[in-house]
Write an enzyme that holds these catalytic residues in place. Structure first.
Site, mmCIF file in Angstrom:
data_model
loop_
_atom_site.group_PDB
_atom_site.id
_atom_site.type_symbol
_atom_site.label_atom_id
_atom_site.label_comp_id
_atom_site.label_asym_id
_atom_site.label_seq_id
_atom_site.Cartn_x
_atom_site.Cartn_y
_atom_site.Cartn_z
ATOM 1 N N SER A 96 0.850 -1.186 0.000
ATOM 2 C CA SER A 96 0.000 0.000 0.000
ATOM 3 C C SER A 96 0.884 1.235 0.000
ATOM 4 O O SER A 96 2.027 1.202 0.499
ATOM 5 C CB SER A 96 -0.890 0.009 1.248
ATOM 6 N N TYR A 108 -1.402 -0.869 10.354
ATOM 7 C CA TYR A 108 -1.519 -1.098 8.917
ATOM 8 C C TYR A 108 -0.275 -0.628 8.179
ATOM 9 O O TYR A 108 0.305 -1.376 7.380
ATOM 10 C CB TYR A 108 -2.756 -0.372 8.390
ATOM 11 N N LYS A 127 2.480 -2.999 6.130
ATOM 12 C CA LYS A 127 2.736 -2.807 4.709
ATOM 13 C C LYS A 127 4.188 -2.406 4.453
ATOM 14 O O LYS A 127 4.792 -2.829 3.454
ATOM 15 C CB LYS A 127 1.771 -1.770 4.130
#
Length: 256
Positions: A147, A160, A164
Site C-alpha cells: 500500500s 496497517y 505494509k
C-alpha cells in the site's frame, strides 16, 4: 515492423490470496484472460465460487482454493493444492489482508495479532511455500500487494502502515535470496482504490480530497492495480525484481 506481444500468462499456474473480491478478484479475472490457470483463494466458498464461475463462463481456467491462509499450514496447503491442480506452480500473489484503522490509544492486542497473521506472517509463509513449489528450471514470480501507506502514512494507521512497510522489506529480502533460482519478487503499492473492503473508510468528501491531490485527477481502480500485478508476474518484467511499484496516479511522490 517489430511486433510487440501482448502481455501473456499462457498456461502459468497462479494462486491469488484474498481473491473473493476487490483487487484479488480483478487480478484473477485478468490473469485468466491472459491464459493463466488461476487458483482463487478466500475464506469461504461463497466468496470463491462466484469468481471461479465467472472466469469459467468467460472461457478461462480457474479453481477454488477455500483456505484460511492466516497460518503456515493454511498457505502451504493452498500452494500445494494449486500445484496439484495445475501440474506446476508459477505465480503467487499475496493479496489477502485484514484491516482495522485505529488511533494509537485504541489499538488492541487482538487487532494487532489478526492483522499480522493475515498481512505479514502469511506473506512470509507464502513466500516459503511458493519457493518450494516452483521448479528450479522455470523459476516464477511473487507479487506482494502492499500500500502507499508503506511510503506515506496517515493518522490512525499505525499497525496497517507498519505491516505494509514490513511487506516491502520481505519483498527485497526474498528477491535477494531467491533470484539465483529465477524467482522474482516485487510489490505493488496501490493508493486508495474503491472496493467492497474499503467502502467503510470512504465518503464523497474524502474521495474528492484524494482526487484533488492526485496528479492524474482520479482515484485508481481495481483494473489499474490488477494490470500492474499481471505485468510484474509476466515475462515482460523478466529483469524486474526487488522493486516497489506505486500504482497511485502520482500522489505519493508529488505535492499538489
Amino acid at each position: 515492423m517489430t511486433v510487440i506481444p501482448k502481455l501473456d500468462l499462457q498456461d502459468r499456474v497462479a494462486l491469488i490470496t484474498g481473491a473473493g473480491n476487490g483487487i484479488g478478484r480483478e487480478t484473477a479475472r485478468q490473469m485468466a484472460a491472459r491464459g493463466a490457470v488461476v487458483g482463487v483463494n478466500d475464506l469461504k466458498a461463497e466468496f470463491v465460487d462466484p469468481v471461479v464461475e465467472e472466469i469459467r463462463a468467460a472461457g478461462g481456467r480457474a479453481f477454488g482454493v477455500v483456505r484460511n491462509i492466516a497460518s503456515r499450514e493454511g498457505i502451504q496447503s493452498a500452494v500445494e493444492q494449486a500445484r496439484a491442480e495445475g501440474g506446476r506452480f508459477d505465480i503467487l500473489v499475496n493479496n489477502a489482508a485484514w484491516v482495522r484503522y485505529q488511533a494509537v490509544p485504541e489499538v488492541q492486542p487482538e487487532t494487532v495479532e489478526r492483522m499480522l497473521d493475515v498481512g505479514f506472517k502469511a506473506v512470509v509463509w507464502g513466500i516459503q511455500a511458493a519457493a518450494a513449489a516452483m521448479e528450479p528450471d522455470r523459476g516464477g514470480a511473487i507479487v506482494n500487494v502492499a500500500s502507499t501507506a508503506a511510503l506515506r502514512s496517515t493518522p490512525n494507521s499505525l499497525v496497517y502502515a507498519g505491516i505494509k512497510a514490513g511487506m516491502l522489506g520481505l519483498t527485497r529480502a526474498a528477491a535477494a535470496e531467491l533470484g539465483a533460482r529465477g524467482i522474482r519478487v516485487n510489490a505493488v503499492c496501490p493508493s486508495a482504490v474503491p472496493t467492497e473492503g474499503t467502502q467503510r473508510n470512504r465518503n464523497a468528501e474524502r474521495d474528492a480530497f484524494r482526487v484533488a491531490r492526485t496528479p492524474l485527477g482520479r482515484l485508481g481502480t481495481v483494473q489499474d492495480i490488477a494490470r500492474s500485478i499481471c505485468y510484474l508476474a509476466s515475462d515482460e518484467a523478466g529483469f524486474v525484481t526487488a522493486q516497489t511499484l506505486a500504482v497511485d496516479g502520482g500522489v505519493t511522490f508529488t505535492n499538489i
